[in-house]
Design an enzyme around this catalytic site. Structure first.
Site, PDB file in Angstrom:
ATOM      1  N   HIS A 120       0.872  -1.179   0.000  1.00 22.34           N
ATOM      2  CA  HIS A 120       0.000   0.000   0.000  1.00 22.34           C
ATOM      3  C   HIS A 120       0.912   1.233   0.000  1.00 22.34           C
ATOM      4  O   HIS A 120       2.014   1.191   0.552  1.00 22.34           O
ATOM      5  CB  HIS A 120      -0.829  -0.050   1.289  1.00 22.34           C
ATOM      6  CG  HIS A 120      -1.902   0.970   1.400  1.00 22.34           C
ATOM      7  ND1 HIS A 120      -1.645   2.273   1.768  1.00 22.34           N
ATOM      8  CD2 HIS A 120      -3.240   0.879   1.228  1.00 22.34           C
ATOM      9  CE1 HIS A 120      -2.792   2.937   1.805  1.00 22.34           C
ATOM     10  NE2 HIS A 120      -3.773   2.120   1.487  1.00 22.34           N
ATOM     11  N   ASP A 197       3.168  -4.572   7.989  1.00 24.21           N
ATOM     12  CA  ASP A 197       1.942  -3.798   7.818  1.00 24.21           C
ATOM     13  C   ASP A 197       0.768  -4.744   8.077  1.00 24.21           C
ATOM     14  O   ASP A 197       0.413  -5.545   7.220  1.00 24.21           O
ATOM     15  CB  ASP A 197       1.888  -3.229   6.393  1.00 24.21           C
ATOM     16  CG  ASP A 197       0.570  -2.513   6.108  1.00 24.21           C
ATOM     17  OD1 ASP A 197      -0.335  -2.547   6.965  1.00 24.21           O
ATOM     18  OD2 ASP A 197       0.457  -1.915   5.019  1.00 24.21           O
ATOM     19  N   GLN A 200      -4.474  -4.984   7.142  1.00 21.76           N
ATOM     20  CA  GLN A 200      -5.518  -5.925   6.732  1.00 21.76           C
ATOM     21  C   GLN A 200      -5.452  -7.212   7.553  1.00 21.76           C
ATOM     22  O   GLN A 200      -6.482  -7.768   7.929  1.00 21.76           O
ATOM     23  CB  GLN A 200      -5.386  -6.266   5.233  1.00 21.76           C
ATOM     24  CG  GLN A 200      -5.551  -5.086   4.301  1.00 21.76           C
ATOM     25  CD  GLN A 200      -6.954  -4.497   4.307  1.00 21.76           C
ATOM     26  OE1 GLN A 200      -7.928  -5.151   4.694  1.00 21.76           O
ATOM     27  NE2 GLN A 200      -7.076  -3.253   3.899  1.00 21.76           N
ATOM     28  N   LYS A 223     -10.209  -0.137  10.593  1.00 23.16           N
ATOM     29  CA  LYS A 223     -10.491  -1.351   9.820  1.00 23.16           C
ATOM     30  C   LYS A 223     -10.841  -2.507  10.751  1.00 23.16           C
ATOM     31  O   LYS A 223     -11.415  -3.502  10.338  1.00 23.16           O
ATOM     32  CB  LYS A 223      -9.273  -1.728   8.971  1.00 23.16           C
ATOM     33  CG  LYS A 223      -8.954  -0.693   7.895  1.00 23.16           C
ATOM     34  CD  LYS A 223      -7.869  -1.187   6.978  1.00 23.16           C
ATOM     35  CE  LYS A 223      -7.136  -0.065   6.295  1.00 23.16           C
ATOM     36  NZ  LYS A 223      -7.782   0.359   5.057  1.00 23.16           N
ATOM     37  N   CYS A 359      -4.750   2.224  -3.823  1.00 27.93           N
ATOM     38  CA  CYS A 359      -3.553   2.741  -3.157  1.00 27.93           C
ATOM     39  C   CYS A 359      -2.334   1.858  -3.378  1.00 27.93           C
ATOM     40  O   CYS A 359      -1.489   1.710  -2.500  1.00 27.93           O
ATOM     41  CB  CYS A 359      -3.778   2.928  -1.658  1.00 27.93           C
ATOM     42  SG  CYS A 359      -5.023   4.155  -1.300  1.00 27.93           S
TER      43      CYS A 359
END
Ligand SMILES: Cc1ncc(COP(=O)(O)O)c(C=O)c1O
Lengths: 401, 136
Positions: A120, A197, A200, A223, A359
């Site tokens: 991203h 990261d 998600q 999220k 993104c």
């Protein structure tokens, strides 16, 4: 077996959208919130707001206790050894920037930072810009056909000059879990720091950054069924000690003189200014909600939805999936149909999906597509949502072809 | 009304008769199919409108009698939006074009949702670009 979500009723936002005829399949962008989170947010403001870590009055003590309880809840959620390893930022993006600035002093011209080809922008641009500032080389690890980092290639690209590896856990475009254990081992063997990261990944299953062995783990509250305005940086204590302060002002300072100052260590030293008090408290409520659910039931529901999504997409002529999605979402294109047209017609029919490059513009450049349509799932979605999506998809395709 | 260019009157007549997303999408595609593709030599970065998720090119030439525009996109529905936009602005008097309320034009066609800020189709960027061109 009909796919029913026993948790749907806990999310007023999904019900409100449903009453408007909207099917929400864009949770990878941001999730709907459980009622208990809304209650916590309102409860904090309605019960008397106050700033944290400062005053001695009742409201301030109450706010500070609740704020720090959220930090402890995040620490528990990530199985961290101590709440002091949890830094609150305003979102995941700010957490990446914190690390990029906080570690800047460790890099020398010619050093390398390795990322994957699917990052991203939030986990690409802070490193790209750091490389430009310091004369470093950004090494991009290629992907295999499935959409996972190609390990043999990574093994040759991660080398003695690699000082940091920054990779996603679960791709927001491809829905693939990345081989983190292997990648982190490769980086650690070279003495490099590692950052994951988890924006998600955190939303699907429970994850333990300490067990993963990464130095930094990042996610955004919004999220994870929490409010916007809160990001989290989890850091290994040794890695935390290597970060330099990066934003200066109130809250993070211990002693200030006109011409010099001393700062708090982490976490407070990295939370300059008034934090998002209400949202941090509300994130604690979201985590308490998630903790009350049966993890096996959640996982089974998400897997069943995802399998249903993939089966339906694969059954349609001309639909091509990007990579081999394993969880949470699927991105696809349709032969001879522009993804922007498809996204628009789905939107016109009340189906909320994302079209575009999500993104991750360099990834689309590399795979040679102008974008894709992404369907993403959450706990509250059900078989009915997917049935309506497929109906809308068929209608749109009939029109466009 | 009577001052509208012929193509614009035609657009207004057909779009105001269309009800529902399907009819509007069909019309947009029909209009888009009539848009003459730009030869590859004109599909340059300089002619590209930035800020669109799909690729859009826009060219404007000022003639004595009015502005002549050409536009193209690789997305079909956007091509239709460009076509109804050109129907309104092409050939418009240079002194009047800067005063045109193009958002209102799309509203008259029942297409104002296409201009909402969250729409990434790029129509807003196209309107902004036209605004700059006719001012400059
Ligand atoms: C994989 C990934 N990383 C980072 C981010 C950035 O999150 P935020 O915009 O909340 O900072 C996102 C969100 O879109 C994401 O999907």
């Amino acid at each position: 077996m009909p796919l029913i979500s026993p948790w749907r009723g806990d999310f007023p936002g999904i019900l409100a959208l449903q009453r408007e005829g909207q099917i929400y399949l864009d949770s990878a962008a941001t999730a709907q919130k459980p009622q208990v989170m809304l209650d916590a947010l309102l409860g904090y403001y309605a019960g008397g707001a106050a700033n944290v870590h400062r005053a001695r009055h009742l409201a301030a003590e109450r706010a500070t206790v609740a704020f720090e309880a959220s930090r402890a809840a995040v620490a528990r959620w990530l199985n961290a050894q101590s709440p002091a390893q949890i830094l609150f930022t305003s979102n995941a993006t700010e957490a990446f920037n914190l690390v990029a600035y906080g570690l800047e002093h460790e890099f020398q011209a010619g050093d390398e930072i390795a990322i994957s080809a699917l990052e991203h922008h939030a986990n690409l641009l802070p490193w790209q810009q750091l490389c430009q500032r310091r004369g470093l080389r950004l090494v991009v690890l290629p992907l295999d056909e499935q959409g996972k980092v190609d390990l043999p290639a990574a093994a040759t690209l991660i080398g003695p000059r690699t000082r940091l590896l920054a990779v996603s856990q679960l791709s927001n475009v491809l829905g693939t879990w990345q081989p983190l254990t292997e990648l982190i081992a490769l980086a650690r063997a070279q003495g490099a720091l590692t950052l994951v990261d988890g924006a998600q990944g955190i939303v699907h299953g429970r994850h333990d950054p300490t067990a993963l062995g990464c130095d930094f783990y990042v996610f955004s509250g919004h999220k994870l069924y929490g409010p916007d305005g809160v990001g989290v940086l989890h850091a290994r204590s040794e890695a935390l000690a290597r970060l330099r302060h990066w934003q200066f002002g109130g809250e993070m300072v211990r002693v200030a003189h006109y011409h010099s100052a001393e700062f708090h260590p982490a976490p407070l030293g990295f939370e300059a200014g008034t934090p998002a008090i209400g949202p941090v408290i509300a994130l604690g409520a979201s985590l308490a909600y998630l903790e009350s659910l049966d993890p096996a039931a959640c996982l089974a529901h998400e897997q069943a939805l995802h399998a249903h999504l993939l089966t339906g997409l694969r059954a349609r002529d001309g639909v091509r999936l990007l990579g081999a999605p394993e969880a949470a979402l699927a991105s696809f294109v349709v032969d001879d149909v522009h993804p922007a047209d498809l996204a628009q017609l789905l939107g016109d029919q009340g189906v909320a999906v994302r079209g575009g490059s999500h993104c991750a513009m360099p990834l689309y450049e590399r795979i040679g597509l102008p974008g894709s349509v992404r369907v993403s799932l959450a706990l509250y979605n059900d078989g009915g949502d997917l049935a309506q999506f497929f109906q809308a998809l068929d209608q749109a395709l009939e029109l466009l072809r | 009304m009577s001052e509208l260019p012929a193509a614009a009157r035609q657009a207004l007549a057909s779009f105001s008769a269309a009800s529902g997303w399907e009819a509007r999408a069909r019309l947009l595609m029909q209009w888009g199919d009539r848009l003459q593709p730009l030869e590859p030599a004109l599909q340059t970065e300089a002619n590209r409108v930035q800020g669109c998720e799909s690729r859009v090119w826009l060219i404007a030439e000022r003639h004595q009698q009015g502005w002549h525009f050409r536009a193209y996109s690789d997305a079909r529905l956007l091509r239709g939006l460009l076509a109804v936009l050109l129907a309104r602005v092409d050939g418009e008097d240079p002194t009047r074009i800067a005063q045109l309320d193009l958002a209102d034009w799309f509203a008259q066609l029942g297409l104002s949702r296409q201009l909402s800020p969250s729409r990434s189709n790029g129509l807003n960027a196209v309107l902004a670009r036209i605004g700059e061109m006719v001012q400059g």
